[in-house]
Motif scaffolding. Structure first.
Motif, PDB file in Angstrom:
ATOM      1  N   ILE A 130       0.838  -1.206   0.000  1.00 16.59           N
ATOM      2  CA  ILE A 130       0.000   0.000   0.000  1.00 16.59           C
ATOM      3  C   ILE A 130       0.871   1.252   0.000  1.00 16.59           C
ATOM      4  O   ILE A 130       0.616   2.203  -0.754  1.00 16.59           O
ATOM      5  CB  ILE A 130      -0.935  -0.004   1.229  1.00 16.59           C
ATOM      6  CG1 ILE A 130      -1.949  -1.146   1.110  1.00 16.59           C
ATOM      7  CG2 ILE A 130      -1.669   1.335   1.344  1.00 16.59           C
ATOM      8  CD1 ILE A 130      -2.814  -1.321   2.341  1.00 16.59           C
ATOM      9  N   GLY A 131       1.908   1.273   0.837  1.00 19.97           N
ATOM     10  CA  GLY A 131       2.801   2.430   0.876  1.00 19.97           C
ATOM     11  C   GLY A 131       3.473   2.674  -0.461  1.00 19.97           C
ATOM     12  O   GLY A 131       3.555   3.820  -0.933  1.00 19.97           O
ATOM     13  N   ALA A 132       3.958   1.614  -1.086  1.00 19.85           N
ATOM     14  CA  ALA A 132       4.594   1.748  -2.398  1.00 19.85           C
ATOM     15  C   ALA A 132       3.602   2.233  -3.445  1.00 19.85           C
ATOM     16  O   ALA A 132       3.944   3.061  -4.308  1.00 19.85           O
ATOM     17  CB  ALA A 132       5.192   0.401  -2.815  1.00 19.85           C
ATOM     18  N   ALA A 133       2.361   1.744  -3.367  1.00 22.90           N
ATOM     19  CA  ALA A 133       1.339   2.144  -4.335  1.00 22.90           C
ATOM     20  C   ALA A 133       0.975   3.621  -4.185  1.00 22.90           C
ATOM     21  O   ALA A 133       0.748   4.315  -5.180  1.00 22.90           O
ATOM     22  CB  ALA A 133       0.098   1.266  -4.175  1.00 22.90           C
ATOM     23  N   ILE A 134       0.918   4.107  -2.947  1.00 20.53           N
ATOM     24  CA  ILE A 134       0.629   5.535  -2.716  1.00 20.53           C
ATOM     25  C   ILE A 134       1.705   6.405  -3.348  1.00 20.53           C
ATOM     26  O   ILE A 134       1.414   7.388  -4.046  1.00 20.53           O
ATOM     27  CB  ILE A 134       0.506   5.836  -1.209  1.00 20.53           C
ATOM     28  CG1 ILE A 134      -0.726   5.152  -0.628  1.00 20.53           C
ATOM     29  CG2 ILE A 134       0.428   7.344  -0.961  1.00 20.53           C
ATOM     30  CD1 ILE A 134      -0.819   5.240   0.888  1.00 20.53           C
ATOM     31  N   LEU A 135       2.963   6.053  -3.105  1.00 25.18           N
ATOM     32  CA  LEU A 135       4.068   6.834  -3.664  1.00 25.18           C
ATOM     33  C   LEU A 135       4.053   6.793  -5.191  1.00 25.18           C
ATOM     34  O   LEU A 135       4.220   7.825  -5.856  1.00 25.18           O
ATOM     35  CB  LEU A 135       5.406   6.303  -3.146  1.00 25.18           C
ATOM     36  CG  LEU A 135       5.705   6.529  -1.664  1.00 25.18           C
ATOM     37  CD1 LEU A 135       7.034   5.883  -1.287  1.00 25.18           C
ATOM     38  CD2 LEU A 135       5.736   8.018  -1.336  1.00 25.18           C
ATOM     39  N   LEU A 159       4.907   5.786   7.809  1.00 25.31           N
ATOM     40  CA  LEU A 159       3.628   5.123   8.067  1.00 25.31           C
ATOM     41  C   LEU A 159       3.585   3.683   7.581  1.00 25.31           C
ATOM     42  O   LEU A 159       2.917   2.833   8.181  1.00 25.31           O
ATOM     43  CB  LEU A 159       2.492   5.916   7.398  1.00 25.31           C
ATOM     44  CG  LEU A 159       2.163   7.292   7.984  1.00 25.31           C
ATOM     45  CD1 LEU A 159       1.154   8.012   7.108  1.00 25.31           C
ATOM     46  CD2 LEU A 159       1.627   7.148   9.405  1.00 25.31           C
ATOM     47  N   TYR A 160       4.298   3.396   6.481  1.00 25.80           N
ATOM     48  CA  TYR A 160       4.112   2.104   5.812  1.00 25.80           C
ATOM     49  C   TYR A 160       5.367   1.246   5.700  1.00 25.80           C
ATOM     50  O   TYR A 160       5.275   0.131   5.189  1.00 25.80           O
ATOM     51  CB  TYR A 160       3.553   2.330   4.403  1.00 25.80           C
ATOM     52  CG  TYR A 160       2.142   2.848   4.401  1.00 25.80           C
ATOM     53  CD1 TYR A 160       1.062   1.991   4.606  1.00 25.80           C
ATOM     54  CD2 TYR A 160       1.875   4.196   4.226  1.00 25.80           C
ATOM     55  CE1 TYR A 160      -0.238   2.462   4.613  1.00 25.80           C
ATOM     56  CE2 TYR A 160       0.582   4.683   4.227  1.00 25.80           C
ATOM     57  CZ  TYR A 160      -0.470   3.811   4.422  1.00 25.80           C
ATOM     58  OH  TYR A 160      -1.762   4.289   4.430  1.00 25.80           O
ATOM     59  N   ARG A 161       6.521   1.720   6.145  1.00 30.70           N
ATOM     60  CA  ARG A 161       7.722   0.923   5.958  1.00 30.70           C
ATOM     61  C   ARG A 161       7.677  -0.350   6.801  1.00 30.70           C
ATOM     62  O   ARG A 161       6.952  -0.440   7.804  1.00 30.70           O
ATOM     63  CB  ARG A 161       8.975   1.727   6.289  1.00 30.70           C
ATOM     64  CG  ARG A 161       9.125   2.133   7.722  1.00 30.70           C
ATOM     65  CD  ARG A 161      10.383   2.972   7.897  1.00 30.70           C
ATOM     66  NE  ARG A 161      10.509   3.461   9.268  1.00 30.70           N
ATOM     67  CZ  ARG A 161      11.506   4.213   9.673  1.00 30.70           C
ATOM     68  NH1 ARG A 161      12.447   4.578   8.827  1.00 30.70           N
ATOM     69  NH2 ARG A 161      11.563   4.620  10.931  1.00 30.70           N
ATOM     70  N   ALA A 162       8.499  -1.310   6.396  1.00 26.16           N
ATOM     71  CA  ALA A 162       8.458  -2.637   7.019  1.00 26.16           C
ATOM     72  C   ALA A 162       8.839  -2.590   8.496  1.00 26.16           C
ATOM     73  O   ALA A 162       8.242  -3.272   9.323  1.00 26.16           O
ATOM     74  CB  ALA A 162       9.391  -3.587   6.268  1.00 26.16           C
ATOM     75  N   LEU A 197       9.624  -1.187   1.306  1.00 25.66           N
ATOM     76  CA  LEU A 197       8.312  -1.213   0.660  1.00 25.66           C
ATOM     77  C   LEU A 197       8.361  -2.156  -0.544  1.00 25.66           C
ATOM     78  O   LEU A 197       9.411  -2.696  -0.892  1.00 25.66           O
ATOM     79  CB  LEU A 197       7.908   0.198   0.228  1.00 25.66           C
ATOM     80  CG  LEU A 197       7.815   1.248   1.346  1.00 25.66           C
ATOM     81  CD1 LEU A 197       7.417   2.600   0.768  1.00 25.66           C
ATOM     82  CD2 LEU A 197       6.853   0.816   2.435  1.00 25.66           C
ATOM     83  N   ASP A 198       7.239  -2.349  -1.182  1.00 20.40           N
ATOM     84  CA  ASP A 198       7.134  -3.301  -2.294  1.00 20.40           C
ATOM     85  C   ASP A 198       7.644  -2.658  -3.589  1.00 20.40           C
ATOM     86  O   ASP A 198       6.872  -2.099  -4.367  1.00 20.40           O
ATOM     87  CB  ASP A 198       5.685  -3.753  -2.438  1.00 20.40           C
ATOM     88  CG  ASP A 198       5.536  -4.935  -3.384  1.00 20.40           C
ATOM     89  OD1 ASP A 198       6.500  -5.239  -4.107  1.00 20.40           O
ATOM     90  OD2 ASP A 198       4.452  -5.540  -3.409  1.00 20.40           O
TER      91      ASP A 198
END
Length: 309
Positions: free
Chosen positions: A93-98, A144-147, A282-283
């Motif tokens: 999700i974090g990667a997709a937002i960026l 917010l989203y990192r591993a 992130l992904d």
């Protein structure tokens, strides 16, 4: 027209060279050298001259437009993408937002603007403004989203400040603003020399098509739900937001700058998102695949926009 044809063939040659060599060790080394030349030399030279020689009112209006589009696009992605991809992991999700909210604002649109309109200035200035905003939001999204989340008091503020100060195009923006008075009083020969340096730097940005080809070779193609959502934001959501902002503000900045805004709106995700994703867990594969899927469409839309009056 002949110049545009020559630029087109030069861009295609460099693109295929990057695509062929992009996955090799030597090819990655060349990518690194090209990226540094663009970031530290050619793009700053374009920005300094363009900011120093363009009417201040146009620069201010353009900065307002870019800022509005950036935060509306990123904000919509930050709110809606987690809901759409709620069954996926936080790192995806974090990667997709960026990837949805931060696009390639320099290495691809700068040579495209030069090739199509003979002026890379609007894209160079857009890239600078967008990168300043990105340096603020990227650490927040990553936090917010990192591993592995760590509680580091004040770290976000320090990262943001360091990112802005150490970003060469931002320094070039300040230098261009400081040089505005100098451009009106210096001898014609100096202005002519600076203009020649700007032209050389602008033409040199065509080498960035090597990075596009290399990125496509490394990312490959693959379509899943996160990639589809990112592509939707890049090719549909941001263009709609951009058109709404332009029509709402009705800026008096000239057709070239308006076309620059529109071309920027459907550019693919920034390759820097891959770097951020790798470093912070992130992904990165989602980002890479979305670049591979959306880049051909982005280039095709830029060409279509050129031929449609």
């Amino acid at each position: 027209m002949l110049e545009q044809v020559v630029r087109l063939f030069a861009a295609l040659f460099v693109f295929f060279l990057g695509f062929i060599l992009g996955s090799t060790r030597e090819g990655r080394r060349v990518s690194n050298i090209i990226a540094k030349l663009l970031l530290y030399l050619f793009i700053p030279a374009i920005i300094i001259y363009k900011v120093a020689s363009t009417q201040l009112g146009i620069i201010v209006q353009y900065a307002v437009l870019v800022t509005a589009v950036f935060w509306l696009t990123l904000g919509s992605a930050a709110i809606l993408v987690p809901r759409i991809l709620r069954e996926y992991s936080e790192k995806t999700i974090g990667a997709a937002i960026l990837a949805a909210g931060i696009h390639n604002s320099g290495f691809l649109p700068i040579p495209l603007m030069l090739m199509l309109y003979g002026d890379a200035g609007p894209a160079a200035l857009y890239s600078t403004i967008a990168s300043i905003h990105a340096s603020i939001i990227v650490p927040i999204i990553v936090g917010l989203y990192r591993a592995e989340k760590r509680n580091e008091e004040g770290s976000v503020a320090r990262i943001v400040l360091r990112s802005i100060i150490a970003y060469p195009p931002f320094i070039a923006l300040l230098a261009g603003l400081a040089s505005r008075g100098f451009m009106t009083t210096c001898p014609d020969q100096v202005v002519s020399t600076l203009s020649s340096l700007y032209t050389i730097s602008a033409e040199a940005t065509l080498i960035s098509f090597y990075l596009v080809g290399a990125a496509l070779r490394q990312s490959g193609l693959g379509l899943d739900k996160p990639v589809l959502v990112i592509t939707l934001w890049r090719l549909i959501v941001e263009p709609i937001i951009t058109l709404i902002v332009i029509l709402s503000v009705n800026p008096a900045i000239g057709e070239l700058w308006i076309r620059g805004l529109i071309i920027e709106s459907f550019m693919p995700p920034a390759t820097m998102n891959i770097v951020v994703a790798v470093i912070y867990g992130l992904d990165y594969k989602v980002v890479a695949k979305s670049i591979g899927i959306s880049t051909p469409f982005s280039i095709a839309l830029a060409l279509l926009q050129f031929f449609i009056n």
